[in-house]
Design an enzyme around this catalytic site. Structure first.
Site, PDB file in Angstrom:
ATOM      1  N   CYS A  74     -50.154  37.048  11.723  1.00  0.00           N
ATOM      2  CA  CYS A  74     -51.013  37.408  12.842  1.00  0.00           C
ATOM      3  C   CYS A  74     -51.746  36.172  13.379  1.00  0.00           C
ATOM      4  O   CYS A  74     -51.123  35.292  13.950  1.00  0.00           O
ATOM      5  CB  CYS A  74     -51.958  38.531  12.409  1.00  0.00           C
ATOM      6  SG  CYS A  74     -52.732  39.405  13.775  1.00  0.00           S
TER       7      CYS A  74
ATOM      8  N   HIS B 238     -48.567  42.750   9.557  1.00  0.00           N
ATOM      9  CA  HIS B 238     -49.308  42.393   8.335  1.00  0.00           C
ATOM     10  C   HIS B 238     -48.627  42.945   7.086  1.00  0.00           C
ATOM     11  O   HIS B 238     -48.942  44.063   6.661  1.00  0.00           O
ATOM     12  CB  HIS B 238     -50.718  42.974   8.403  1.00  0.00           C
ATOM     13  CG  HIS B 238     -51.621  42.290   9.373  1.00  0.00           C
ATOM     14  ND1 HIS B 238     -52.501  41.307   9.004  1.00  0.00           N
ATOM     15  CD2 HIS B 238     -51.765  42.427  10.715  1.00  0.00           C
ATOM     16  CE1 HIS B 238     -53.177  40.871  10.063  1.00  0.00           C
ATOM     17  NE2 HIS B 238     -52.742  41.540  11.115  1.00  0.00           N
TER      18      HIS B 238
ATOM     19  N   GLU C 144     -49.256  42.325   4.082  1.00  0.00           N
ATOM     20  CA  GLU C 144     -50.232  42.598   3.013  1.00  0.00           C
ATOM     21  C   GLU C 144     -50.850  43.989   3.151  1.00  0.00           C
ATOM     22  O   GLU C 144     -51.379  44.534   2.190  1.00  0.00           O
ATOM     23  CB  GLU C 144     -51.314  41.510   2.982  1.00  0.00           C
ATOM     24  CG  GLU C 144     -52.412  41.615   4.039  1.00  0.00           C
ATOM     25  CD  GLU C 144     -52.007  41.067   5.411  1.00  0.00           C
ATOM     26  OE1 GLU C 144     -50.803  40.803   5.615  1.00  0.00           O
ATOM     27  OE2 GLU C 144     -52.897  40.928   6.267  1.00  0.00           O
TER      28      GLU C 144
END
Lengths: 81, 230
Positions: free
Chosen positions: B87, B195, B197
């Site tokens: 990002c 993302h 994660e």
């Protein structure tokens, strides 16, 4: 000498401008018809100390290349007075 | 021994703890690194996390690319070490010239925050070496400026060289050729807007990001990465 600088940063030709498109779509709703080609940029103004206008311009152009604009998508126009 | 992953914290980063946690959940050892530090010695991989580094002033990544740590990131990448930008981290890597293209405002001007489907387009990258080519992954995006753009010559070049790593199944932001993530020519530097994660546990709605984080740890143990100067 002190020079007044205005750097206009704008999206390069051919790069889509989502902000400009949104503004263009909004204008007719307010009764402003016949507007096309809206492009949004920004102007960065500052003063610079330099021996002459050419030196001022050289320094400002280096700032543009390294920092003020992203050459992948943006052009600049420097005005020095 | 766990691979040590450096997660760079800029003023305004906000995903660094998520990345450390997610890296840990696949067996890595995530560590925060302040942007004012100048060394990445002892790390096997580096992540530039999401957020709004330096307030995104001027342009996202425009100021962050001059943070003191970025010289070390550049050296680490040049030596073949795996570097991933997620990002805002992706935006920083393009501004730093470590990845091609640029990220501009989303088509439609909306900040978007929802899961998307991504297709893995290359497995020759530090983030996809353990993934399957063509796999569809469900991973959230969370950005206002993720609209990938570049000139026509660059687009041809990155397509021809297999540097497009991820494409959106349904383009959410106007990105050219549905591009969600790209790599450098060597494949050790990767940036993506979604993302991984935030898709690292079923509890979060998807665990599809794990294979990407596992890839990163895999890339961290390749001979190329190990041979770099300490």
């Amino acid at each position: 000498m002190k020079f007044e600088v205005a750097v206009e940063v704008r999206l390069r030709e051919g790069i889509a401008d989502p902000q400009g498109q949104t503004i263009e779509r909004a204008l007719p709703a307010l009764g402003f018809d016949g507007v096309e080609g809206v492009r949004v940029g920004k102007v960065i103004r500052f003063e610079i100390e330099a021996s002459d206008a050419a030196n001022a311009r050289g320094e400002v152009e280096e700032m543009c290349d390294r920092f003020l604009a992203n050459p992948v998508i943006e052009d600049t126009e420097v005005t020095i007075t | 021994m766990s691979e040590r992953v450096g997660v760079v914290v800029f003023p305004g980063s906000n995903c660094e703890f998520d990345v450390v946690e997610a890296v840990g959940s696949v067996g890595g050892d995530g560590n925060l690194v302040w942007h004012g530090d100048t060394s990445l010695a002892g790390f096997d991989a580096v992540v530039l996390p999401g957020g709004f580094a330096h307030g995104d002033y001027l342009r996202p990544g425009a100021i962050a690319r001059f943070s003191p740590i970025m010289d070390a990131v550049r050296d680490f990448a040049a030596a073949g070490g795996p570097v991933v930008g997620i990002c805002n981290g992706f935006q920083i890597l393009t501004e730093a010239g470590l990845l091609p293209g640029a990220l501009q405002k989303n088509a439609g001007n909306k900040f978007i925050c929802h899961p998307v489907q991504l297709r893995v387009e290359s497995i020759n990258s530090a983030l996809t070496n353990a993934a399957e080519l063509g796999a569809i992954l469900r991973i959230p995006v969370n950005h206002g400026e993720g609209n990938f753009t570049c000139d026509a010559a660059t687009l041809r070049e990155i397509e021809a060289k297999g540097q497009v790593v991820f494409r959106y199944v349904e383009n959410p932001n106007g990105s050219m050729s549905d591009i969600a993530g790209v790599a450098n020519e060597a494949g050790n530097v990767v940036g993506l807007m979604p993302h991984p994660e935030r898709a690292s546990e079923e509890l979060l709605g998807s665990a599809d990001g794990r294979v990407l984080l596992e890839s990163l740890l895999g890339a961290a143990t390749t001979p190329l990465a190990r041979s770099r100067p300490a």
